[in-house]
Enzyme design. Structure first.
Site, short mmCIF file in Angstrom:
data_model
loop_
_atom_site.label_atom_id
_atom_site.label_comp_id
_atom_site.label_asym_id
_atom_site.label_seq_id
_atom_site.Cartn_x
_atom_site.Cartn_y
_atom_site.Cartn_z
N GLU A 8 -11.62 -0.22 -3.87
CA GLU A 8 -10.93 0.44 -2.77
C GLU A 8 -9.71 1.17 -3.33
O GLU A 8 -9.53 1.31 -4.53
CB GLU A 8 -10.50 -0.59 -1.72
CG GLU A 8 -9.55 -1.66 -2.24
CD GLU A 8 -9.26 -2.75 -1.22
OE1 GLU A 8 -9.98 -2.85 -0.21
OE2 GLU A 8 -8.30 -3.52 -1.45
N ASP A 51 0.80 -1.22 0.00
CA ASP A 51 0.00 0.00 0.00
C ASP A 51 0.84 1.27 0.00
O ASP A 51 0.67 2.14 0.87
CB ASP A 51 -0.94 0.01 1.21
CG ASP A 51 -1.74 -1.27 1.36
OD1 ASP A 51 -2.20 -1.79 0.34
OD2 ASP A 51 -1.89 -1.75 2.50
#
Length: 317
Positions: free
Chosen positions: A213, A42
C-alpha cells in the site's frame, strides 16, 4: 610581495569563511516526531506557491482500538522545517454525505493544486462492509489549509476491495495522474482537467516488488519515482519497509530499486518525499511518543540521492 600576501589572505577568507557560512546556513531539523500534541500518521507533504511546506496527515485516536476509529484530518505547515503550525481539522467523516453512517476509516490522504483550487483526496468506505466499499472522496478549497468542502468521489475505479491511499501527482506540463492501491494491487491513470475524474481506464503499475500500500509519486531530474510500503512482518506483526521504483514515464513500467526506509516500529508504514528550498525530505511516521504501533506520530528526515539517481537509505533520528 606585499600585494600577493594580501591577495592570498583575501582568498583564504573567501574560501574558508565562505564554507563556514554555508555550513551555518544548512537546515538543521528539530527532533522527531515533529508533531507531539496529537497522534498523526500517513504524512502527505507538498510545497505550494506561498513558500510554505504543508503536510496533510491522518489522525490516530487515543485510546486506540484500531484504524477504524481514524476519523479526521489535520494540516500542518512550516517555512523553516523546525517550527510547525497546526492549521486544525479540515475534514471529518460527518461531512461526507456518501460515507458509512458509523464514521471512522478516514485513512491516508493526499492533496493537489491546479488552476487556483486545492483538491483533497481521501479514502473512506460507503457501507458497513467497509473493506469492499472503499471510495476516494474529493474535497476542494481555494486555500491550502481551510474551507474544504466535499464534492463527491472519483467514479469508475472498479473493484474497491482494499483499494486505499490515493496519490495525485501533477507533472511539469500540468497533466495530473491518479494512483492508489492496497492488498498487493497498485493502479494508476491520467486525470481529466477537472481533477475529479479519471481520463482513461486504470492500469496496473508494473515492475513493483512486494507492493502492499501507500503509493507516492515524485519526480527528480526527469526521472519518476514511485515509493510504497511492503508486506514485511517481524514476530507475526506488521513491520513494513518503504521501497521505491523508477521510470521514464509517470505510469511506468517501473524498475524496482530497493528499500529506502526500514521499519519504524509501527503496525504500518507510510511516507512521502518532497523537495523544499533545495533539500529533499522523507516524511513517515513512528511510535516514539506512544510506544504503541497503532498510535503513530509523523516524522521527517533528510533524503539523499546518489549520482546515478538511486536513493540512499534514510537515517531515522
Amino acid at each position: 610581495m606585499r600585494n600577493l600576501s594580501l591577495s592570498l589572505a583575501i582568498a583564504s577568507i573567501f574560501l574558508f569563511g565562505g564554507c563556514q557560512n554555508s555550513k551555518q546556513q544548512e537546515v538543521v531539523l528539530g527532533p522527531n516526531p515533529f508533531i507531539k500534541h496529537i497522534y498523526t500518521a500517513d504524512p502527505s507533504a507538498h510545497v505550494w506557491g506561498d513558500g510554505r511546506l504543508y503536510v496533510y496527515a491522518s489522525h490516530d485516536i487515543d485510546p486506540p482500538r484500531g484504524c477504524d476509529l481514524m476519523d479526521r484530518y489535520h494540516v500542518f505547515s512550516t517555512d523553516d522545517m523546525v517550527n510547525w503550525t497546526d492549521h486544525g481539522e479540515i475534514l471529518n467523516s460527518s461531512q461526507v454525505p456518501w460515507g458509512r453512517e458509523e464514521g471512522g476509516f478516514m485513512w491516508a490522504p493526499d492533496c493537489a493544486y491546479k488552476n487556483g483550487t486545492y483538491y483533497f483526496y481521501f479514502p473512506h468506505p460507503s457501507g458497513d462492509d467497509w473493506n469492499n466499499t472503499w471510495k476516494v472522496g474529493v474535497a476542494t478549497s481555494k486555500y491550502p489549509a481551510k474551507d474544504f468542502e466535499v464534492k463527491g468521489y472519483i467514479e469508475d475505479l472498479g473493484d474497491a476491495f482494499a483499494m486505499i491511499d490515493p496519490c495525485v501527482f501533477v507533472d511539469d506540463d500540468g497533466q495530473a495522474y491518479f494512483y492508489y492501491g492496497g492488498g498487493g494491487r497498485c493502479v494508476g491513470a491520467k486525470l481529466k482537467e477537472n481533477m475529479t475524474e479519471i481520463a482513461e481506464p486504470l492500469r496496473p503499475m508494473e515492475g513493483l516488488e512486494d507492493f502492499h500500500e501507500a503509493a507516492w509519486v515524485h519526480k527528480k531530474d526527469g526521472l519518476y519515482y514511485l515509493s510504497y510500503a511492503d508486506n514485511h512482518a517481524e514476530d507475526g506483526k506488521g513491520a513494513n519497509r518503504l521501497h521505491y521504483a523508477t521510470s521514464q514515464s509517470p505510469l511506468g513500467p517501473w524498475q524496482y530499486q530497493g528499500i529506502y526506509l526500514q521499519p519504524t516500529g509501527c503496525d504500518t508504514s507510510h511516507g512521502s518525499i518532497v523537495e523544499y528550498k533545495g533539500d529533499w525530505y522523507a516524511f513517515y511516521h513512528n511510535m516514539a511518543l506512544s510506544g504503541q504501533g497503532n498510535l503513530r506520530s509523523i516524522c521527517v528526515d533528510k533524503l539523499y540521492y546518489n549520482p546515478d539517481g538511486t536513493i540512499r537509505e534514510v537515517e531515522q533520528h
